[in-house]
Write a protein that holds these residues in place. Structure first.
Motif, short mmCIF file in Angstrom:
data_model
loop_
_atom_site.label_atom_id
_atom_site.label_comp_id
_atom_site.label_asym_id
_atom_site.label_seq_id
_atom_site.Cartn_x
_atom_site.Cartn_y
_atom_site.Cartn_z
N THR A 198 15.10 -6.58 -62.86
CA THR A 198 16.31 -6.58 -62.05
C THR A 198 16.42 -7.91 -61.33
O THR A 198 15.41 -8.51 -60.97
N SER A 204 26.04 -5.09 -60.02
CA SER A 204 26.04 -3.90 -59.17
C SER A 204 26.20 -4.31 -57.72
O SER A 204 25.45 -5.15 -57.22
N GLU A 225 26.56 -1.82 -55.17
CA GLU A 225 26.09 -0.74 -54.30
C GLU A 225 24.61 -0.43 -54.48
O GLU A 225 24.04 0.33 -53.70
N GLY A 226 23.98 -1.00 -55.49
CA GLY A 226 22.55 -0.77 -55.69
C GLY A 226 22.22 0.06 -56.91
O GLY A 226 21.05 0.15 -57.29
N GLN A 227 23.22 0.67 -57.53
CA GLN A 227 22.92 1.48 -58.71
C GLN A 227 22.43 0.58 -59.85
O GLN A 227 22.92 -0.51 -60.06
N ARG A 228 21.40 1.05 -60.58
CA ARG A 228 20.87 0.32 -61.72
C ARG A 228 21.51 0.82 -63.00
O ARG A 228 21.92 1.98 -63.10
N SER A 229 21.60 -0.05 -63.99
CA SER A 229 22.19 0.32 -65.27
C SER A 229 21.37 1.41 -65.94
O SER A 229 20.14 1.38 -65.94
N THR A 230 22.06 2.38 -66.52
CA THR A 230 21.36 3.44 -67.25
C THR A 230 21.07 3.03 -68.70
O THR A 230 20.33 3.71 -69.40
N THR A 275 20.30 -5.15 -64.78
CA THR A 275 21.09 -5.02 -63.56
C THR A 275 20.95 -6.27 -62.71
O THR A 275 19.85 -6.79 -62.51
N HIS A 328 17.69 1.51 -53.54
CA HIS A 328 18.48 2.44 -54.35
C HIS A 328 17.72 2.77 -55.63
O HIS A 328 17.14 1.90 -56.26
#
Length: 422
Positions: free
Chosen positions: A153, A177, A179-184, A190, A421
């Motif tokens: 990351t 990103s 907001e802190g969400q990582r890619s699935t 990310t 996150h």
């Protein structure tokens, strides 16, 4: 959750040390976290003729925290790189955040990151203070690719840095990103788009006598501040002649210069220093254009050349942590006439004291400085434009309330939450 912050520990000088310490402190405040700083013992090749350890400050920047610090990584000792990896692994961290701020560290950081990436349970994060090096030598790109290529990351503080990352790795898919969400998607990396948080290590002192300090040092009503290491890319050689043009029109202005000349920290009469200077000079000639060797850079000579001695106060030394507040409290505005810019610790420090900025239109400054609201922007390399914007600040002062409004969202707490996150 266990987090490791890899970077210079609090015993070192400079913005990256303050940054790493501030990040660790912010993470330490989150309930349920255990935070470790894993630090260099020596950050650079031994031939570099400079003192990097802070031998002046008395303030304990980790006071009141539960952070543990381990000084272990020696740039010049590859065995210590492996020992660093084994030590970090022994902590069983969930996340390791590396501070990336100079290309030459690519060799040790790249190796440690590569070893850690063999353990998928650990999120390895590279906090990118730059991608394209300011000096941009012939081997910077090589060391940068070596240093940051294996991260899981990334964090960037400006969209400019994100675009540089995409240019460096044109065939990699990245997902931005906020907001802190990582890619699935495991094939997509990310990139956390954050900001340079507001330094909260240094606070104004209510009992500091601003007027007495001004009187002692001959400062007039309005004070422009240049703060930090004196390096060519920071443009002090532009600040001084621009201020001369302002001083020719206004009797009520002073310039306050605070900072250590970057390459003048060792005793040049010592044989060890002479040897380092010789070896470093040879290395510079091999990897840098001659014009990029700034060891003879001496912008302070302009003060006498331009007859400004009675209008400029100079503190040409490293400023101890406990004294930082003084210079920002007496200032009305901070001047950042950089030639190149990545997100600046001085900008962040200025906002902490609710000080507006006058800066050049380089790097991220047009992205982070709101024209007429938090500061004014001058054309890079244009002394007349710089003087005009300094005069504009005097005629149209930026309210301090604007700065406080702008910085509400730039807290370390918010920064740390994004890192944490899931």
């Amino acid at each position: 959750m266990k987090i490791v912050c890899f970077g210079p520990g609090p015993k070192f000088k400079g913005g990256i040390s303050n940054y790493n310490t501030s990040l660790a402190r912010a993470l330490d405040k989150i309930p349920g976290t255990e935070v470790h700083i894993v630090s260099w013992t020596q950050q650079y090749p031994a031939i570099i003729p400079r003192e990097f350890v802070d031998k002046s400050s008395q303030m304990d920047l980790l006071e009141g925290s539960n952070i543990k610090v381990k000084y272990i990584t020696n740039y010049n000792n590859p065995v210590s790189w492996y020992e660093t990896y084994r030590y970090i692994l022994s902590l069983k961290p969930d996340k390791v955040v590396f501070q990336w701020a100079i290309a030459i560290q690519g060799l040790p950081i790249g190796r440690i990151v590569s070893w850690l990436r063999q353990h998928p349970e650990i999120e390895v994060i590279l906090d990118l203070h730059f991608v394209i090096q300011k000096e941009n030598s012939s081997i910077d790109k090589f060391f940068t690719k070596m240093g940051i290529g294996k991260a899981k990351t990334y964090i960037v503080h400006a969209l400019k840095t994100f675009n540089e990352l995409k240019t460096l790795y044109p065939n990699r898919p990245f997902e931005l990103s906020y907001e802190g969400q990582r890619s699935t998607d495991k094939t997509v990396q990310t990139v956390l788009k954050l900001y340079h948080p507001i330094y909260d290590l240094f606070q104004p002192k209510a009992d500091f006598d601003v007027e007495a300090f001004k009187k002692e040092h001959g400062l007039r009503k309005h004070v422009f501040l240049f703060f930090g290491f004196i390096r060519k890319y920071k443009g002090l050689h532009h600040v001084i002649p621009a201020f001369q043009k302002v001083a020719a029109q206004r009797d009520d202005v002073s310039l306050l210069i605070c900072g250590e000349s970057f390459w003048q920290t060792l005793d040049n009469t010592k044989w060890s220093t002479k040897i380092k200077n010789t070896l470093f000079g040879l290395a510079k000639k091999i990897v840098l254009r001659q014009s990029d060797d700034e060891r003879q850079y001496n912008p302070l000579a302009l003060i006498d050349e331009l007859n400004l001695r009675d209008r400029v106060a100079v503190f040409n030394t490293f400023i101890p942590n406990e004294d930082v507040h003084k210079y920002f409290q007496v200032a009305d505005c901070v001047v950042l006439f950089y030639e190149y810019a990545t997100p600046s610790g001085i900008e962040s420090l200025s906002y902490n004291f609710a000080l507006p900025l006058v800066a050049t239109k380089v790097g991220h400054f047009p992205e982070t400085i709101q024209e007429g609201f938090s500061g004014y922007l001058a054309e890079a390399g244009d002394i007349d434009s710089m003087a005009v914007q300094m005069l504009r600040f005097l005629d149209e002062p930026i309210p301090r309330e604007n700065i406080r409004e702008k910085t509400k969202e730039l807290s370390w707490d918010n920064y740390a939450k994004v890192i944490m996150h899931a």
